[in-house]
Design a protein around this motif. Structure first.
Motif, mmCIF file in Angstrom:
data_model
loop_
_atom_site.group_PDB
_atom_site.id
_atom_site.type_symbol
_atom_site.label_atom_id
_atom_site.label_comp_id
_atom_site.label_asym_id
_atom_site.label_seq_id
_atom_site.Cartn_x
_atom_site.Cartn_y
_atom_site.Cartn_z
ATOM 1 N N UNK A 81 -10.303 -6.759 -9.212
ATOM 2 C CA UNK A 81 -8.896 -6.656 -9.977
ATOM 3 C C UNK A 81 -7.855 -6.075 -9.274
ATOM 4 N N UNK A 82 -7.955 -4.540 -8.583
ATOM 5 C CA UNK A 82 -7.447 -4.570 -7.736
ATOM 6 C C UNK A 82 -6.917 -4.926 -6.813
ATOM 7 N N UNK A 91 -5.928 16.940 1.386
ATOM 8 C CA UNK A 91 -4.961 15.841 1.706
ATOM 9 C C UNK A 91 -5.308 15.242 1.086
ATOM 10 N N UNK A 92 -4.726 13.931 1.316
ATOM 11 C CA UNK A 92 -4.702 12.241 1.599
ATOM 12 C C UNK A 92 -5.204 12.106 2.707
ATOM 13 N N UNK A 93 -5.343 11.401 2.716
ATOM 14 C CA UNK A 93 -5.930 10.585 3.787
ATOM 15 C C UNK A 93 -6.101 9.126 3.853
ATOM 16 N N UNK A 94 -5.802 8.297 5.519
ATOM 17 C CA UNK A 94 -5.356 7.131 5.587
ATOM 18 C C UNK A 94 -6.073 6.365 6.270
ATOM 19 N N UNK A 95 -7.251 5.760 5.120
ATOM 20 C CA UNK A 95 -8.264 4.280 5.494
ATOM 21 C C UNK A 95 -7.217 3.013 6.490
ATOM 22 N N UNK A 96 -7.730 2.942 7.544
ATOM 23 C CA UNK A 96 -7.315 1.650 8.360
ATOM 24 C C UNK A 96 -8.286 0.734 7.992
ATOM 25 N N UNK A 97 -8.314 -0.525 7.859
ATOM 26 C CA UNK A 97 -9.384 -1.102 7.779
ATOM 27 C C UNK A 97 -9.183 -2.165 9.169
ATOM 28 N N UNK A 98 -10.130 -3.261 9.392
ATOM 29 C CA UNK A 98 -10.474 -3.643 10.616
ATOM 30 C C UNK A 98 -9.771 -4.879 10.790
ATOM 31 N N UNK A 99 -8.721 -4.943 9.622
ATOM 32 C CA UNK A 99 -8.292 -6.289 10.006
ATOM 33 C C UNK A 99 -6.555 -6.482 10.405
ATOM 34 N N UNK A 152 1.799 -8.644 -3.180
ATOM 35 C CA UNK A 152 2.501 -8.634 -1.444
ATOM 36 C C UNK A 152 2.038 -7.442 -0.625
ATOM 37 N N UNK A 153 1.679 -6.745 -1.544
ATOM 38 C CA UNK A 153 0.961 -4.841 -1.229
ATOM 39 C C UNK A 153 0.849 -5.037 0.391
ATOM 40 N N UNK A 154 1.271 -4.090 0.441
ATOM 41 C CA UNK A 154 0.789 -2.896 2.315
ATOM 42 C C UNK A 154 0.256 -2.098 2.224
ATOM 43 N N UNK A 155 -0.143 -1.446 1.414
ATOM 44 C CA UNK A 155 -0.540 -0.579 1.162
ATOM 45 C C UNK A 155 -1.358 -0.134 -0.134
ATOM 46 N N UNK A 156 -2.897 0.272 -0.922
ATOM 47 C CA UNK A 156 -2.684 1.061 -1.568
ATOM 48 C C UNK A 156 -2.974 2.295 -1.654
ATOM 49 N N UNK A 182 -14.789 -2.092 2.202
ATOM 50 C CA UNK A 182 -14.059 -3.521 2.581
ATOM 51 C C UNK A 182 -12.105 -3.761 1.909
ATOM 52 N N UNK A 183 -12.450 -3.370 1.880
ATOM 53 C CA UNK A 183 -10.338 -3.499 1.982
ATOM 54 C C UNK A 183 -9.765 -4.264 3.034
ATOM 55 N N UNK A 184 -8.956 -4.961 2.430
ATOM 56 C CA UNK A 184 -8.298 -5.458 4.277
ATOM 57 C C UNK A 184 -6.965 -4.998 4.531
#
Length: 270
Positions: free
Chosen positions: A223-224, A135-143, A232-236, A261-263
């Motif tokens: 580039x992504x 299934x999908x994974x939500x990976x949260x940033x430290x920001x 102004x993306x909230x998630x990728x 290191x994605x914010x």
């Protein structure tokens, strides 16, 4: 989206993962399965004769810490009014999460190397889970950026099987998005044309814009990220590339660079 798998370990990002699980549980009326895994290396060592020694006092201390965290988080979830259960295991963290995720609609982790003490969400653990979980994974940033499915979703598209699979698994989230931008990184100046991903989403009544992002000498990952900031993306949402267990080869360069290191929160699928 009825079953959420939440990996728990008392690092600097644990409460952010709990809050994410609670938010999604309320949004989708989901059940949360809380998973605590004690890695063998923390309480098992090799003796000089080649045998295995179990550090009983260390194991007891870790179990006491687990129990305290379990009681705290269980109270938190009961006060929030969500349905949940608890699993405790000992062994390899990545493999255990993969097994338990087989019947989960989404698994919540932290981006690697950003978990604070213990660094349980290392690149090798997250990489292994992302490339082997069903299934999908939500990976949260430290920001501290929260995962908000109702925000602006950016889909990183390159026509691959992995990116197509990510879109399919992300449909419950994309249906709730305030806007959806499908972004493809290119090497040319050609104008944006038609996109099969946009047509696919339209059949689910999800209106998406197709945007090309010129590489201009940068890596695809950079580039992504540049496109995500500009839009102004909230998630990728993106597909994860990789197959081997060694960290040097487990993830493709784009996937490795972004989860390192994605914010923004990442919604990943292999």
């Amino acid at each position: 989206m009825k079953t959420i798998l939440l990996h728990l370990y008392p690092d600097g990002q644990q409460d952010a993962r709990v809050q994410c699980a609670l938010d999604l549980a309320r949004l989708f009326d989901s059940h949360i399965t809380c998973l605590q895994v004690l890695p063998f290396e923390q309480f098992v060592g090799a003796d000089p004769l080649g045998g295995v020694q179990v550090y009983g006092d260390v194991l007891a201390a870790l179990r006491a810490q687990e129990q305290a965290e379990m009681e705290r988080i269980a109270d938190w979830m009961r006060n929030d009014g969500v349905h949940f259960d608890w699993l405790q295991a000992e062994g390899d963290i990545g493999r255990t999460i993969i097994v338990q995720s087989s019947l989960a609609d989404v698994t919540i982790l932290s981006q690697p190397g950003q978990g604070g003490p213990g660094r349980l969400h290392s690149a090798s653990v997250v990489g292994e889970v992302v490339t082997r979980a069903l299934g999908p994974i939500v990976a949260l940033p430290s920001t501290g950026k929260k995962f908000d499915p109702a925000g602006t979703a950016m889909v990183a598209w390159n026509g691959s099987t992995e990116s197509a699979h990510a879109i399919r698994l992300a449909l419950p989230f994309l249906r709730m998005a305030g806007s959806v931008r499908v972004v493809e990184v290119t090497n040319d100046d050609g104008a944006a044309g038609e996109c099969s991903a946009v047509r696919y989403l339209a059949r689910y009544d999800i209106k998406a814009d197709y945007i090309t992002e010129k590489r201009e000498g940068h890596s695809t990952g950079d580039a992504i990220l540049a496109a995500a900031v500009r839009l102004g993306a909230d998630y990728i949402v993106m597909g994860a590339f990789g197959h081997a267990r060694l960290m040097e080869t487990i993830l493709g360069g784009v996937t490795h660079n972004l989860i390192a290191g994605c914010p923004l929160p990442l919604l990943l699928a292999h």
